[in-house]
Enzyme design. Structure first.
Site, PDB file in Angstrom:
ATOM      1  N   ASP A 225      -0.120  -7.604   1.268  1.00  0.00           N
ATOM      2  CA  ASP A 225       0.391  -6.241   1.469  1.00  0.00           C
ATOM      3  C   ASP A 225       1.911  -6.217   1.455  1.00  0.00           C
ATOM      4  O   ASP A 225       2.548  -5.510   2.239  1.00  0.00           O
ATOM      5  CB  ASP A 225      -0.152  -5.636   2.765  1.00  0.00           C
ATOM      6  CG  ASP A 225       0.039  -4.120   2.819  1.00  0.00           C
ATOM      7  OD1 ASP A 225       0.189  -3.514   1.748  1.00  0.00           O
ATOM      8  OD2 ASP A 225       0.059  -3.568   3.927  1.00  0.00           O
TER       9      ASP A 225
ATOM     10  N   ILE B 191     -15.195 -22.042   5.024  1.00  0.00           N
ATOM     11  CA  ILE B 191     -15.020 -22.610   6.362  1.00  0.00           C
ATOM     12  C   ILE B 191     -15.526 -21.652   7.427  1.00  0.00           C
ATOM     13  O   ILE B 191     -15.757 -20.471   7.166  1.00  0.00           O
ATOM     14  CB  ILE B 191     -13.530 -22.938   6.631  1.00  0.00           C
ATOM     15  CG1 ILE B 191     -12.667 -21.667   6.488  1.00  0.00           C
ATOM     16  CG2 ILE B 191     -13.043 -24.046   5.720  1.00  0.00           C
ATOM     17  CD1 ILE B 191     -11.221 -21.867   6.869  1.00  0.00           C
TER      18      ILE B 191
ATOM     19  N   HIS C 255       0.817  -1.217   0.000  1.00  0.00           N
ATOM     20  CA  HIS C 255       0.000   0.000   0.000  1.00  0.00           C
ATOM     21  C   HIS C 255       0.851   1.267   0.000  1.00  0.00           C
ATOM     22  O   HIS C 255       0.351   2.348  -0.292  1.00  0.00           O
ATOM     23  CB  HIS C 255      -0.983  -0.003   1.174  1.00  0.00           C
ATOM     24  CG  HIS C 255      -0.369   0.210   2.524  1.00  0.00           C
ATOM     25  ND1 HIS C 255      -0.034  -0.835   3.365  1.00  0.00           N
ATOM     26  CD2 HIS C 255      -0.033   1.329   3.188  1.00  0.00           C
ATOM     27  CE1 HIS C 255       0.469  -0.352   4.492  1.00  0.00           C
ATOM     28  NE2 HIS C 255       0.480   0.977   4.407  1.00  0.00           N
TER      29      HIS C 255
ATOM     30  N   GLY D 289       4.036   6.236   8.352  1.00  0.00           N
ATOM     31  CA  GLY D 289       5.444   6.352   7.971  1.00  0.00           C
ATOM     32  C   GLY D 289       6.256   5.138   8.366  1.00  0.00           C
ATOM     33  O   GLY D 289       7.311   4.877   7.794  1.00  0.00           O
ATOM     34  N   ASN D 290       5.771   4.379   9.370  1.00  0.00           N
ATOM     35  CA  ASN D 290       6.416   3.113   9.744  1.00  0.00           C
ATOM     36  C   ASN D 290       6.056   1.987   8.774  1.00  0.00           C
ATOM     37  O   ASN D 290       6.651   0.909   8.823  1.00  0.00           O
ATOM     38  CB  ASN D 290       5.997   2.673  11.148  1.00  0.00           C
ATOM     39  CG  ASN D 290       6.773   3.372  12.249  1.00  0.00           C
ATOM     40  OD1 ASN D 290       6.219   4.162  13.002  1.00  0.00           O
ATOM     41  ND2 ASN D 290       8.070   3.088  12.337  1.00  0.00           N
ATOM     42  N   SER D 291       5.066   2.197   7.924  1.00  0.00           N
ATOM     43  CA  SER D 291       4.617   1.163   6.994  1.00  0.00           C
ATOM     44  C   SER D 291       5.776   0.568   6.215  1.00  0.00           C
ATOM     45  O   SER D 291       6.556   1.284   5.596  1.00  0.00           O
ATOM     46  CB  SER D 291       3.637   1.758   5.981  1.00  0.00           C
ATOM     47  OG  SER D 291       2.322   1.498   6.329  1.00  0.00           O
TER      48      SER D 291
ATOM     49  N   LEU E 130      -8.164 -24.920  -1.703  1.00  0.00           N
ATOM     50  CA  LEU E 130      -8.976 -26.130  -1.566  1.00  0.00           C
ATOM     51  C   LEU E 130     -10.313 -25.992  -2.269  1.00  0.00           C
ATOM     52  O   LEU E 130     -10.841 -26.945  -2.824  1.00  0.00           O
ATOM     53  CB  LEU E 130      -9.222 -26.434  -0.089  1.00  0.00           C
ATOM     54  CG  LEU E 130      -8.065 -27.014   0.725  1.00  0.00           C
ATOM     55  CD1 LEU E 130      -8.461 -27.091   2.199  1.00  0.00           C
ATOM     56  CD2 LEU E 130      -7.694 -28.395   0.215  1.00  0.00           C
ATOM     57  N   GLY E 131     -10.891 -24.796  -2.187  1.00  0.00           N
ATOM     58  CA  GLY E 131     -12.226 -24.589  -2.752  1.00  0.00           C
ATOM     59  C   GLY E 131     -13.322 -24.889  -1.758  1.00  0.00           C
ATOM     60  O   GLY E 131     -14.309 -25.568  -2.084  1.00  0.00           O
ATOM     61  N   VAL E 132     -13.160 -24.386  -0.533  1.00  0.00           N
ATOM     62  CA  VAL E 132     -14.176 -24.591   0.499  1.00  0.00           C
ATOM     63  C   VAL E 132     -14.442 -23.272   1.217  1.00  0.00           C
ATOM     64  O   VAL E 132     -13.608 -22.378   1.238  1.00  0.00           O
ATOM     65  CB  VAL E 132     -13.741 -25.652   1.545  1.00  0.00           C
ATOM     66  CG1 VAL E 132     -13.609 -27.025   0.913  1.00  0.00           C
ATOM     67  CG2 VAL E 132     -12.442 -25.234   2.238  1.00  0.00           C
TER      68      VAL E 132
END
Length: 482
Positions: A156, A288, A126, A227-229, A284-286
């Site tokens: 990110d 949960i 970002h 600024g710490n990002s 996996l396609g689930v």
């Protein structure tokens, strides 16, 4: 009575003088007097900053001046009433206003750290998202233009490259060795004040945040501000264990709750970005959900752990492997799934095409299933329209299941038999059932009419897992009949 004398350790080299081992900055308690008094030696971060600070960089990313005719959405256009505006703020400087350079161009400021001597740098996605002019300022004040190798919004993480050699680099640690209560430190440029150091402890590990399915965040109380990002989070061995990414704040400033991306997750992303320019994750396609205490009892589990499968996508790897709604995934390749949020992280860390062994809990027994993982594109859920339950008769009609506190309407609405909740009281209300819910199954037994529901309910005992469809989602609710 014991007394304590707190002494700061100044000027000591805790990292040793050779390359064979590194000594850790530890908190030690040692008896010193016959009267039982002790000296508590607290960590001194000065040597860590001296050794590791040169590998931390400041990042400025700018884009072309805004065209007055450009009506595209920006952060200033997000309404303050939006819950995510108040819940989590990305570390964009001077929010809610967007900083501008003298020429009117918008810019982001953040931090990063060098991971290779030839100029590869990690930061947050970002910080550089949508920006075309990226500059990197080194600790010794040298400035370089940077090329964006790639970024991954889901984690990110972004990878930059500058044309330089023999640069200082950070040491990479193992976030799995971190423990809550352990000392950590951050170096970055909060509010533009470069080379700022803050310290604190690890508050928790494996935090799952809204819309962040693939990152088990490290929560700390280290002071992190705009600024710490993208800056590094160090352990006491001077190793990077995370990338500072998010804060919990209603004001945009530090409030004692900060989140960092584990460095192993970030390095996996960086390796893929460097090699292919994109990130692929196994799927996996689930769908949960968390296994609550009541759901654990209803499924016959001794403890509330694992990931409960509430939906299996058609033609997905999970469907092809035979996974079923109501299965609880307990481990992946022998590694325990403690919470439902663990499963996407563990599976997403593996590339598509990898075969994994899942230990599952099904109908009161343990079983193993082998699944060949697919990719995100292959397992994306379809845009199924939410069922319309508004046309059912008034809540007083239907059949009554007194012991459950339910009034149900049985109908072949929309071309198939369905059981719709018309009214809830007592146990059903406590379980979280709502008028308009469709009951699909009791445990893993599908029900479509009154006879089937009553029979399944009687066989389920006193703790009953109900599979419910609500809008476009399916979920399990624990019905307690005791």
């Amino acid at each position: 009575m014991l007394t304590a004398s707190l002494l700061a350790l100044g000027g000591c080299n805790f990292f040793g003088s050779d390359d064979t081992a590194e000594k850790e900055l530890v908190q030690r308690i040692e008896p010193t007097q016959n009267d039982g008094s002790v000296q508590m030696l607290l960590p001194d971060f000065a040597q860590l900053v001296q050794n590791e600070g040169p590998a931390v960089v400041n990042i400025q990313a700018a884009k072309a001046p805004r065209n007055s005719a450009d009506n595209s959405m920006d952060l200033n256009q997000v309404p303050e009433s939006d819950p995510f505006y108040e819940f989590f703020k990305r570390l964009v400087p001077n929010m809610p206003e967007i900083p501008q350079d003298d020429d009117g161009s918008e810019s982001n400021f953040g931090s990063g750290f060098i991971i290779s001597p030839d100029g590869y740098i990690l930061t947050n996605a970002h910080v550089v998202s949508g920006m075309g002019n990226i500059k990197v300022l080194l600790n010794d004040k040298r400035e370089y233009p940077a090329k964006l190798i790639g970024s991954d919004p889901q984690s990110d993480v972004a990878l930059l490259k500058i044309e330089a050699n023999e640069l200082p680099v950070v040491k990479i640690g193992n976030p799995k060795d971190l423990k809550p209560g352990e000392w950590v430190a951050a170096i970055g440029a909060p509010f533009g004040f470069d080379n700022s150091v803050t310290a604190g402890i690890v508050s928790a590990k494996g935090r799952s945040l809204p819309n962040e399915n693939y990152t088990p965040f490290i929560q700390t109380d280290v002071a992190i501000n705009p600024g710490n990002s993208g800056g590094p989070l160090f352990n006491l061995k001077g190793q990077v264990v995370g990338i500072n990414s998010q804060i919990y704040s209603r004001s945009g400033g530090f409030m004692g709750i900060s989140f960092a991306i584990p460095i192993d997750v970030a390095m996996n992303v960086a390796d893929q970005l460097k090699t292919t320019g994109k990130v692929q994750r196994g799927q996996l396609g689930v769908i949960i959900q968390e296994v609550s205490y009541d759901l654990a009892k209803s499924f016959g589990l001794e403890k509330a752990s694992g990931a409960l499968i509430a939906k299996v996508m058609p033609n997905s790897p999970a469907a092809q492997a035979g996974l079923q709604v109501g299965d609880i995934v307990r481990s992946v390749n022998g590694e325990e799934v403690r919470a439902s949020s663990d499963l996407p992280v563990m599976v997403g860390a593996l590339p598509p095409g990898t075969e994994v062994t899942l230990e599952i809990w099904r109908k009161g027994e343990t079983a193993t299933v082998k699944v060949k993982l697919g990719s995100t594109a292959q397992t994306t859920a379809g845009n199924d329209a939410a069922p319309d339950n508004s046309g059912f008769p008034a809540e007083t009609q239907g059949f009554v299941v007194e012991e459950a506190g339910l009034v149900l309407q049985s109908s072949a609405h929309s071309g198939r038999p369905r059981l719709i909740v018309s009214r809830v009281t007592g146990p059903a209300e406590r379980a979280g059932l709502k008028r308009g819910d469709e009951i699909i199954a009791v445990g893993q037994l599908a029900v479509e009419d009154e006879a089937g529901f009553r029979s399944a309910l009687a066989a389920a005992g006193k703790n009953v897992p109900l599979l419910v469809q609500r809008g476009g989602d399916t979920l399990f609710l624990a019905l307690n009949l005791q």
